[in-house]
Design an enzyme around this catalytic site. Sequence first.
Site, PDB file in Angstrom:
ATOM      1  N   LYS A 299       0.955  -1.167  -0.134  1.00  0.00           N
ATOM      2  CA  LYS A 299      -0.149   0.079  -0.096  1.00  0.00           C
ATOM      3  C   LYS A 299       0.834   1.231   0.123  1.00  0.00           C
ATOM      4  O   LYS A 299       0.624   2.148  -0.883  1.00  0.00           O
ATOM      5  CB  LYS A 299      -0.826  -0.062   1.218  1.00  0.00           C
ATOM      6  N   ARG A 300       1.750   1.241   0.736  1.00  0.00           N
ATOM      7  CA  ARG A 300       2.989   2.270   1.085  1.00  0.00           C
ATOM      8  C   ARG A 300       3.380   2.659  -0.276  1.00  0.00           C
ATOM      9  O   ARG A 300       3.549   3.724  -0.672  1.00  0.00           O
ATOM     10  CB  ARG A 300       3.651   2.274   2.130  1.00  0.00           C
TER      11      ARG A 300
END
Length: 477
Positions: free
Chosen positions: A247-248
Amino acid sequence: MTVRTRFAPSPTGFLHVGSARTALYAWLYARKHDGKFIVRIEDTDKGREVEGAIGHMMESLKWLGIQWDESIDVGGPYEPYIQSSRLDSYRSYALRLIDAGFAYPDPYTEEEVEAFRKTAEEEKRPFLFRDHRPETTGAWDGSQPLRFKVPTIKRFEWEDAVMGTLSAGEEALDDFILIKGDGYPTYNFAHVIDDIEMKITHVMRGQEFVSSTPKFLSLYEALNEVPPVFVTLPPILGDGGNKKLSKRDGAKDILDYRREGYLPETLVNFLALLGWSPGGDQEFFTPFGLIEAFDISRIQRSGAQFDEDKLKHLNREHMRLLSDQEYISRGQLHATDDVRLFKAVPLLKERSYTFAEAREMLEGELSCLFRSPELSADQLKAKEPAERADLTKEALEGVLGLLEGLPAQLPAEAVKMALMPYADSQEALLKGGRGAVLWPTRYALSGSERSPDPFTLISILGIEEASSRIRAALAIL
Ligand code: GLU
């Protein structure tokens, strides 16, 4: 033959980097070949549907500039473009398959199927529904699941435009469900029918669909239809390694990039390079340049590395290409003084990698351009040698005197030419170094240790405002 490509999202969330890239490649290929790009909504899994997802995805595509020719909003020759409104079409293909002996209603209860599965597990063999094909079945009344009766269990070999020759055998084939008990088709069935009906010529999608391709191919065969060209895109790997995109790293909502002040043309440029290269060193592309250069033969097979630094650098390049006026409007930059804001753009272009950074800079490091600083006498005298207590005052008076002889507005270079000889002469004379003049001048103008150089500040503030700030500084000494 007109090239027709499609992007077929399921409305189960937002558009993320991976799906945006799929859409982009399909769009680029269609545009390059004067073809059509279709957005089709695959909403047959009602349980996974997320409210608002369709609108959100379409807004994301629009923001990226990926314009479709046919879809739910603009219509087109093969509408409707949402699967839940195409149930009649799936039904008629299902009946065709039943007539040809290639489909049958599933007579089993869930418990019975579970028992088959258990036995297979105990006997350490794969569970295959086709091992349990009923001898005879009644007519399909729509309430039971309808299963495909795979016509021939064989090895399939097919050409993938990216992966080359692929093959998979019997293990990949089973009597999969065409239409579920709730009346909705499965993905496996619906997308094949839609691709046939919508005359799709090239199917771009991720590697996760390769293992099911024999299923699709056997369906095409049973329907006596020619499959499209399969264009399998490489996986996107997270920063610095083989792990999947986290996600990051960017598996996030594409619209988050808009919030963070990225330009859509940057994202398009960046996404295009995630798995494709033009063959040379060129990395900077406008969307139009990409359409010219894009070619599926240069899509790579191996995983593509997501590199956030590269994204930032490309964004700065795209931001710098904007006119100063566009930079302000597209970056939604606001300040109390438009003239000074306009003059600050070259500084922002140099220092900011996103518009969010540019906005922060206007609030922080560059806020002195829009409001008079609060000054501390100690800071003002920070570079003053103890034995020369009047040095700062003398230096600021000197600068003020020079400013008074200058025209109201001038470029930083001209300000520098006017002030530098004085700063240099003071260096010899006062033994305080150039800094003895330049430091208090810069601090008097900005009230901050971190700011652009004093010449740039004077040029942006104008002589009148700069002089008044120096006078204010002198007043506290
Ligand atoms: N609806 C499928 C998905 O979102 C589309 C796959 C395909 O392109 O065929 O994964």
